[in-house]
Write an enzyme that holds these catalytic residues in place. Structure first.
Site, PDB file in Angstrom:
ATOM      1  N   ASP A   2     -15.123   3.759  -1.596  1.00  0.00           N
ATOM      2  CA  ASP A   2     -16.194   3.191  -0.770  1.00  0.00           C
ATOM      3  C   ASP A   2     -16.576   4.112   0.389  1.00  0.00           C
ATOM      4  O   ASP A   2     -16.542   3.697   1.537  1.00  0.00           O
ATOM      5  CB  ASP A   2     -15.695   1.827  -0.258  1.00  0.00           C
ATOM      6  CG  ASP A   2     -16.765   1.060   0.492  1.00  0.00           C
ATOM      7  OD1 ASP A   2     -17.939   1.155   0.116  1.00  0.00           O
ATOM      8  OD2 ASP A   2     -16.411   0.363   1.477  1.00  0.00           O
ATOM      9  N   GLU A  44      -5.000   1.776  -2.217  1.00  0.00           N
ATOM     10  CA  GLU A  44      -5.388   0.696  -3.117  1.00  0.00           C
ATOM     11  C   GLU A  44      -5.430   1.059  -4.597  1.00  0.00           C
ATOM     12  O   GLU A  44      -6.416   0.780  -5.290  1.00  0.00           O
ATOM     13  CB  GLU A  44      -6.745   0.117  -2.689  1.00  0.00           C
ATOM     14  CG  GLU A  44      -6.699  -0.524  -1.319  1.00  0.00           C
ATOM     15  CD  GLU A  44      -7.916  -1.401  -1.024  1.00  0.00           C
ATOM     16  OE1 GLU A  44      -8.920  -1.279  -1.748  1.00  0.00           O
ATOM     17  OE2 GLU A  44      -7.840  -2.202  -0.082  1.00  0.00           O
ATOM     18  N   TYR A  85      -8.532  -8.872   2.794  1.00  0.00           N
ATOM     19  CA  TYR A  85      -9.878  -9.323   3.183  1.00  0.00           C
ATOM     20  C   TYR A  85     -10.054 -10.821   2.924  1.00  0.00           C
ATOM     21  O   TYR A  85     -11.125 -11.252   2.518  1.00  0.00           O
ATOM     22  CB  TYR A  85     -10.943  -8.484   2.437  1.00  0.00           C
ATOM     23  CG  TYR A  85     -10.970  -7.060   2.950  1.00  0.00           C
ATOM     24  CD1 TYR A  85     -11.699  -6.730   4.087  1.00  0.00           C
ATOM     25  CD2 TYR A  85     -10.217  -6.067   2.335  1.00  0.00           C
ATOM     26  CE1 TYR A  85     -11.707  -5.427   4.590  1.00  0.00           C
ATOM     27  CE2 TYR A  85     -10.214  -4.769   2.831  1.00  0.00           C
ATOM     28  CZ  TYR A  85     -10.955  -4.459   3.957  1.00  0.00           C
ATOM     29  OH  TYR A  85     -10.956  -3.181   4.452  1.00  0.00           O
ATOM     30  N   GLU A 135      -5.623  -2.594   6.650  1.00  0.00           N
ATOM     31  CA  GLU A 135      -7.058  -2.920   6.607  1.00  0.00           C
ATOM     32  C   GLU A 135      -7.228  -4.424   6.693  1.00  0.00           C
ATOM     33  O   GLU A 135      -6.508  -5.177   6.017  1.00  0.00           O
ATOM     34  CB  GLU A 135      -7.716  -2.433   5.306  1.00  0.00           C
ATOM     35  CG  GLU A 135      -7.928  -0.947   5.234  1.00  0.00           C
ATOM     36  CD  GLU A 135      -8.744  -0.507   4.012  1.00  0.00           C
ATOM     37  OE1 GLU A 135      -9.599  -1.299   3.528  1.00  0.00           O
ATOM     38  OE2 GLU A 135      -8.509   0.620   3.539  1.00  0.00           O
TER      39      GLU A 135
HETATM   40  C1  BDP Z   1     -10.974  -1.450   0.806  1.00  0.00           C
HETATM   41  C2  BDP Z   1     -11.001   0.069   0.790  1.00  0.00           C
HETATM   42  C3  BDP Z   1     -11.958   0.673   1.811  1.00  0.00           C
HETATM   43  C4  BDP Z   1     -13.249  -0.101   1.821  1.00  0.00           C
HETATM   44  C5  BDP Z   1     -12.952  -1.537   2.219  1.00  0.00           C
HETATM   45  C6  BDP Z   1     -14.210  -2.389   2.298  1.00  0.00           C
HETATM   46  O1  BDP Z   1      -9.715   0.593   1.007  1.00  0.00           O
HETATM   47  O2  BDP Z   1     -12.180   2.022   1.518  1.00  0.00           O
HETATM   48  O3  BDP Z   1     -14.220   0.463   2.651  1.00  0.00           O
HETATM   49  O4  BDP Z   1     -12.114  -2.097   1.240  1.00  0.00           O
HETATM   50  O5  BDP Z   1     -14.588  -2.942   1.278  1.00  0.00           O
HETATM   51  O6  BDP Z   1     -10.891  -1.871  -0.483  1.00  0.00           O
HETATM   52  O7  BDP Z   1     -14.806  -2.450   3.360  1.00  0.00           O
END
Ligand code: BDP
Length: 593
Positions: free
Chosen positions: A162, A415, A470, A506
């Site tokens: 991404d 990931e 997330y 993250e």
């Molecule tokens: C994660 C990835 C990261 C993406 C992020 C996203 O590690 O590179 O930018 O999600 O979706 O899967 O913002």
């Protein structure tokens, strides 16, 4: 390969600036061997910079293939030693010619390219330097990708990570003069006992010199603190100043080699810090003290420059990191520039150093569940060839950064698809390989949301658990109560299963700066703050959590996608580094811890 540094025996000419430029839009350059003569046309390109955002012609922005750079270079008449060309990086592959003759190449877009051109140049004379940069990613490159020929004959670059596939000469290009008998590697490890620092070194030369003198210098004023000799050994630093997060504290190891007549052959100063890193139970210790990571996953990404390095932009980023109270960062998702790493060493910024192994996952694309495209670990996707490139890449990264005190851990992938049993076969040898190259630092990788506790097949192989989650965004969108529940349940499960430290590497929500809502709607600045608060409550309740690195430091460019509005908007800062409400919130939390 050492980071080249000027010394009594090593001189440098920076070659940054405007180079002649030729994008190989019709893919004929190789057949025509255009490097044999001066490049056609009069186009120019800035170095260092990504090519993509500099030109108005969309064919250059989206070109898949080769870009040629060229300039005339004068070898100083006083240089009677080896002449080395060094680029901090060329993304993703480089081929180099001197006066039309090929002299070297390098694969891998985020680590240095170094070519010895001594036999092809003459001191006092000018030569024509041509560099082809190839931006293509393949199944066996790191990161992987696929070049697809489209119906109209043009090529499209597919990739599973991404961030925009920026290409070019991204970091400084320089010509170096280096002695013929030279130090080509030094490994420094440190420990301390009471107030005495212990420094061990092991130096490798191209040819054994008659004698080797070692000095430990204070990095700030180069005063001599300790002396010793030999190609390996140990030296003590009385009243040592430990390298400390938030402060720094560097020394230099000066290595001087002499011939039989006592003439100086080579001299190099390698910065280092005295510090210890350890994982004990669920704690991450730096100099024996539990360390709690605050900060971000970052990107080398700016308007106009793309992934091109600029000292001014870098400094602004570090200023903002300091302002917000970040004590650490992850070099997501590739090794960053030497200049960036030097700054971290100097200023005590704690780094999780990541390889470019991103997108090794056929089940997702940029955090989102992708199309059904088959298994990840299968021939033609991630296979033995990928693993071989991955292995070399880990070695190159460790080679470049092993002496850096700021680097406290290696992250060998971002990931990957670790929900399947085949992942273990792929990763077990890589973990062992990393440890064999550096026994002093913990090893980790960042685990994807689709391989949670109980599903993931590899995390027990690693020292620290790094999780990208997330909940409340890609899953349970906007339901922060549910997100908290799921997150807490999962973290507690990991804690019980592994008893290892957990860093949340993250967590984040796309946020359009200036979009406000009293109802906390997704994409608003208020929602981003609420999302962060929800996560933080959970972090504070789970003892194994020893760090939070929010995704991302700043908005950044990506390829097109319906979930991307001119890029990824999860930044605490906008792409031009203006704070969103989240930045003020994080500052409040991190500066008062
Ligand atoms: C994660 C990835 C990261 C993406 C992020 C996203 O590690 O590179 O930018 O999600 O979706 O899967 O913002």
């Amino acid at each position: 390969m050492l980071v080249m540094r000027e010394s009594r025996t090593r001189d440098c000419r920076i070659l940054n600036g405007m180079w002649r430029f030729y994008p190989d839009l019709d893919h004929t350059a190789e057949a025509e061997e255009i490097w044999r003569d001066a490049l056609p046309g009069s186009q120019q390109c800035a170095v260092p910079a990504s090519v993509n955002d500099l030109f108005t012609d969309p064919r250059i922005r989206h070109h898949v293939g080769l870009y040629f750079y060229e300039r005339m270079v004068l070898v100083p008449g006083t240089w009677d030693q080896s002449v080395i060309l060094r680029c901090g990086s060329a993304t993703h592959e480089a081929r180099v010619w001197v006066n039309g003759q090929e002299v070297g190449d390098h694969r891998g877009g985020y680590l240095p390219v170094e070519v010895d051109i001594t036999d092809h140049v003459t001191p006092g004379e000018v030569f024509r330097l041509t560099i082809a940069v190839d931006n293509r990613l393949y199944q066996d490159s790191i990161p992987p990708g696929e070049v697809v020929q489209q119906d109209d004959g043009t090529w499209r670059q597919d990739y599973r990570h991404d961030f925009f596939n920026y290409a070019g000469l991204h970091r400084s290009v320089a010509l170096w003069s280096r002695p013929r008998t030279y130090l080509h590697d030094v490994t420094i490890t440190t420990s301390y006992s009471g107030s005495t620092g212990v420094v061990s070194w092991s130096a490798d030369f191209s040819e054994a010199p008659a004698s080797i003198q070692i000095k430990v210098l204070d990095h700030r004023d180069v005063s001599v603190i300790a002396e010793s000799e030999g190609s390996s050994g140990q030296v003590e630093i009385p009243h040592v100043r430990l390298w400390t997060p938030g402060i720094g504290g560097l020394y230099d190891l000066e290595i001087s080699a002499y011939d039989e007549a006592g003439q100086l052959l080579d001299c190099h100063r390698e910065p280092f810090g005295v510090r210890e890193v350890a994982v004990e139970g669920m704690q991450f210790l730096i100099n024996g003290e539990p360390f709690y990571f605050t900060g971000f996953g970052m990107h080398e990404d700016h308007e106009t420059l793309g992934k091109g390095h600029s000292d001014a932009h870098m400094l602004q980023d570090f200023e903002l990191l300091s302002w917000i109270g970040a004590n650490s960062l992850r070099t997501s998702h590739y090794p960053y520039s030497d200049e960036f790493m030097d700054y971290c060493d100097e200023h005590g910024i704690v780094v999780i150093d990541e390889t470019a192994a991103v997108g090794l996952n056929w089940a997702i694309a940029g955090g989102i569940v992708g199309d059904e495209v088959g298994a990840t670990f299968t021939p033609g996707h991630v296979d033995d060839k990928t693993q071989a490139t991955h292995k070399d890449h880990i070695a190159e990264l460790i080679q470049r950064d092993k002496n850096r005190p700021s680097v406290v851990m290696w992250s060998i992938a971002n990931e990957p698809d670790t929900a399947v049993p085949e992942a273990r076969e792929y990763f077990a040898p890589l973990v062992e390989w990393t440890r064999s190259l550096d026994a002093t630092r913990p090893v980790g990788f960042t685990n994807v949301m689709f391989a949670p506790a109980g599903v993931d097949t590899v995390s027990d192989l690693f020292d620290v658990l790094m999780l990208n989650r997330y909940y409340g965004w890609y899953a349970h969108i906007a339901d922060l109560k549910k997100a908290q529940e799921v997150l807490r349940e999962e973290l507690e499960k990991w804690q019980d299963m592994l008893h290892k430290p957990i860093i949340m590497t993250e967590y984040g929500a796309d946020t359009v700066a200036g979009l406000h809502s009293v109802h906390n709607v997704p994409f608003s600045e208020e929602f981003q703050v609420a999302y962060l608060k929800a996560y933080e409550e959970v972090f504070d309740a789970v003892p194994a959590v020893i760090g939070e690195q929010m995704w991302n430091f700043a908005d950044f460019q990506t390829k097109f996608g319906i979930a991307r509005i001119d890029g990824n908007r999860k930044g605490a800062f906008t792409r031009d580094r203006r704070p969103k409400a989240a930045a003020t919130h994080l500052r409040q939390r991190w500066t008062t811890r």
